[in-house]
Design an enzyme around this catalytic site. Sequence first.
Site, short mmCIF file in Angstrom:
data_model
loop_
_atom_site.label_atom_id
_atom_site.label_comp_id
_atom_site.label_asym_id
_atom_site.label_seq_id
_atom_site.Cartn_x
_atom_site.Cartn_y
_atom_site.Cartn_z
N LYS A 1 0.87 -1.18 0.00
CA LYS A 1 0.00 0.00 0.00
C LYS A 1 0.91 1.23 0.00
O LYS A 1 2.04 1.16 0.47
CB LYS A 1 -0.87 0.01 1.26
CG LYS A 1 -2.08 0.89 1.17
CD LYS A 1 -3.25 0.20 0.48
CE LYS A 1 -4.37 1.17 0.16
NZ LYS A 1 -5.56 0.47 -0.36
N ASP B 1 -6.83 4.29 -4.75
CA ASP B 1 -7.56 4.18 -3.47
C ASP B 1 -8.18 5.56 -3.26
O ASP B 1 -8.38 6.31 -4.24
CB ASP B 1 -6.60 3.79 -2.33
CG ASP B 1 -7.33 3.44 -1.03
OD1 ASP B 1 -7.93 2.37 -0.95
OD2 ASP B 1 -7.30 4.26 -0.08
P1 NDP Z 1 -12.79 7.86 -3.30
O1 NDP Z 1 -11.74 8.85 -3.05
O2 NDP Z 1 -13.28 7.63 -4.69
O3 NDP Z 1 -14.08 8.19 -2.41
C1 NDP Z 1 -13.99 8.27 -1.02
C2 NDP Z 1 -15.34 8.71 -0.48
O4 NDP Z 1 -15.31 8.61 0.95
C3 NDP Z 1 -15.67 10.17 -0.79
O5 NDP Z 1 -17.06 10.33 -0.87
C4 NDP Z 1 -15.09 10.89 0.42
O6 NDP Z 1 -15.67 12.16 0.69
C5 NDP Z 1 -15.42 9.92 1.53
N1 NDP Z 1 -14.43 10.06 2.60
C6 NDP Z 1 -13.09 9.93 2.52
N2 NDP Z 1 -12.51 10.17 3.71
C7 NDP Z 1 -13.52 10.46 4.55
C8 NDP Z 1 -13.57 10.79 5.91
N3 NDP Z 1 -12.45 10.88 6.65
N4 NDP Z 1 -14.80 11.02 6.48
C9 NDP Z 1 -15.94 10.94 5.75
N5 NDP Z 1 -15.95 10.63 4.43
C10 NDP Z 1 -14.76 10.38 3.85
O7 NDP Z 1 -12.26 6.49 -2.65
P2 NDP Z 1 -12.74 5.00 -2.90
O8 NDP Z 1 -14.19 4.96 -3.16
O9 NDP Z 1 -11.81 4.38 -3.86
O10 NDP Z 1 -12.43 4.34 -1.47
C11 NDP Z 1 -13.40 4.28 -0.42
C12 NDP Z 1 -13.01 3.18 0.56
O11 NDP Z 1 -12.93 1.92 -0.10
C13 NDP Z 1 -11.64 3.36 1.24
O12 NDP Z 1 -11.70 2.82 2.55
C14 NDP Z 1 -10.73 2.49 0.39
O13 NDP Z 1 -9.57 2.07 1.08
C15 NDP Z 1 -11.66 1.31 0.11
N6 NDP Z 1 -11.32 0.49 -1.03
C16 NDP Z 1 -11.19 1.02 -2.29
C17 NDP Z 1 -10.88 0.20 -3.35
C18 NDP Z 1 -10.86 0.71 -4.75
O14 NDP Z 1 -10.77 -0.12 -5.66
N7 NDP Z 1 -10.95 2.00 -5.00
C19 NDP Z 1 -10.60 -1.23 -3.16
C20 NDP Z 1 -10.85 -1.69 -1.83
C21 NDP Z 1 -11.16 -0.84 -0.81
P3 NDP Z 1 -14.85 13.50 0.31
O15 NDP Z 1 -14.89 13.56 -1.18
O16 NDP Z 1 -15.58 14.59 1.00
O17 NDP Z 1 -13.45 13.31 0.86
#
Ligand code: NDP
Length: 446
Positions: free
Chosen positions: A126, A166
């Site tokens: 990571k 991510d």
């Molecule tokens: P994105 O950046 O596309 O989206 C993240 C979302 O979560 C946004 O809506 C963001 O809001 C919100 N968010 C992020 N940090 C916070 C916080 N501290 N408090 C509240 N809301 C928050 O990321 P992903 O969708 O790719 O990832 C989301 C989750 O899924 C993470 O935990 C990641 O590790 C996990 N994941 C992702 C994978 C992938 O293929 N992308 C694979 C496996 C797991 P805002 O825009 O306001 O920050």
Amino acid sequence: MDPKVEQFMAKIKAKNPSEPEFHQAVHEVAESLIPFIEENPRYKHAKILERIAEPERVIMFRVPWINDKGDVEINRGYRIEMNSAIGPYKGGLRFHPTVNLGILKFLAFEQVLKNSLTTLPMGGGKGGSDFDPKGKSDNEVMRFCQSFMTELYRHIGPNTDVPAGDIGVGGREIGFLFGQYKRIKNEFVGVLTGKGIQWGGSLIRPEATGYGTVYFAEEMLKVKGDSLKGKIATVSGSGNVAQFAVQKLTELGGKAVTMSDSAGSIYDPEGIDAEKLAWVMDLKNIRRGRIKEYAEHFGCEYFEGKRPWHVKCDVAFPSATENEIDKNDAETLVKNGCMVISEGANMPSSPDAIEMYLEKKILYGPGKAANAGGVAVSGLEMTQNSMRLPWSREEVDSRLQTIMKNIHQTCVDFGTEPDGYINYVNGANVGGFVKVADAMLAQGVV
Ligand code: NDP
């Protein structure tokens, strides 16, 4: 707490101070694995658990870049190369101001077991940076990515370490990172996944994590003779994972009624249908706006600064970030009749929230199993890059579904308790561990 777990954790904490998320992730796994290892002394003598909790390599570096005003900015970059026993290091890059060593170590540690569960030959890693892409221009993001890759390129490669996206790293960032790698190395290779479809990417990769987490929920319900059809679901986040979780859920006959971002949540009792989701995708991926605008546009409720867990639902898909469901949220979910939690995000539930799910015996799919679809299709992207032959959408989606079914079955095999309750936490931890541990035993003390 089991005294053996306590002893083990005391050493982990002493060796890795100020890394609470890493402690939390290791602790959860140790609770499942220590009893299993006691029954399987070969792993104990070879100190496999102690070894998997120690990264093979940690790289930290300076990332200087120039903003649009001409000022120099300095961020910190990281890559954690956690475990390569069953394949090249594989795992995403996160760009978010909260990124630090402990958070990336927790994510890398989870990734090792998750990648093993997919059945594909991928080790765990990571990386990322405390850079915040929010509010930056495309040119600033590009200059940052180029500077980041100017150091990272020497540590990665298609047979060494293959990063992906991510939080904060989507198609735009992967494009800039890939462009810089290719320029420095003069090689067009599959060194990153999540690439654009015209330049080595795989169909279904953007969809894979969200789709996978919904397929996993469907598998959990199937065991009970039930399905997602007609179910009300709360989803948190509005990024990559949340968007495609909502899409697949709707396709399977469920109704998603919430989405969120770091500023608040929307509640749309009518459901976020395909048309409204297309609007969210434009808002988040193109205009890069806030979810509050959904409530203004479609005339529904918006909860400023709140997560969506107070909304009544049958199924919950936490898909934003770590520790977004605490004990109170878990209590509310259970009280409101939620029967399934399928984690799109990594470690979204706090330890006492998980305790509550297990105590109430609800269907709980932990992230390392339920969100493994993303890295699984990344693995399929690597295969297609090696063959230099792309697969169709149907081919990749059908492989994704098979992988999610297999992961579910592994959890059933390793996690079914005497009363028939499937403890997916134990199932995923032990099921993911065995393959890595056996490979490490075979490869000697390295
Ligand atoms: P994105 O950046 O596309 O989206 C993240 C979302 O979560 C946004 O809506 C963001 O809001 C919100 N968010 C992020 N940090 C916070 C916080 N501290 N408090 C509240 N809301 C928050 O990321 P992903 O969708 O790719 O990832 C989301 C989750 O899924 C993470 O935990 C990641 O590790 C996990 N994941 C992702 C994978 C992938 O293929 N992308 C694979 C496996 C797991 P805002 O825009 O306001 O920050």
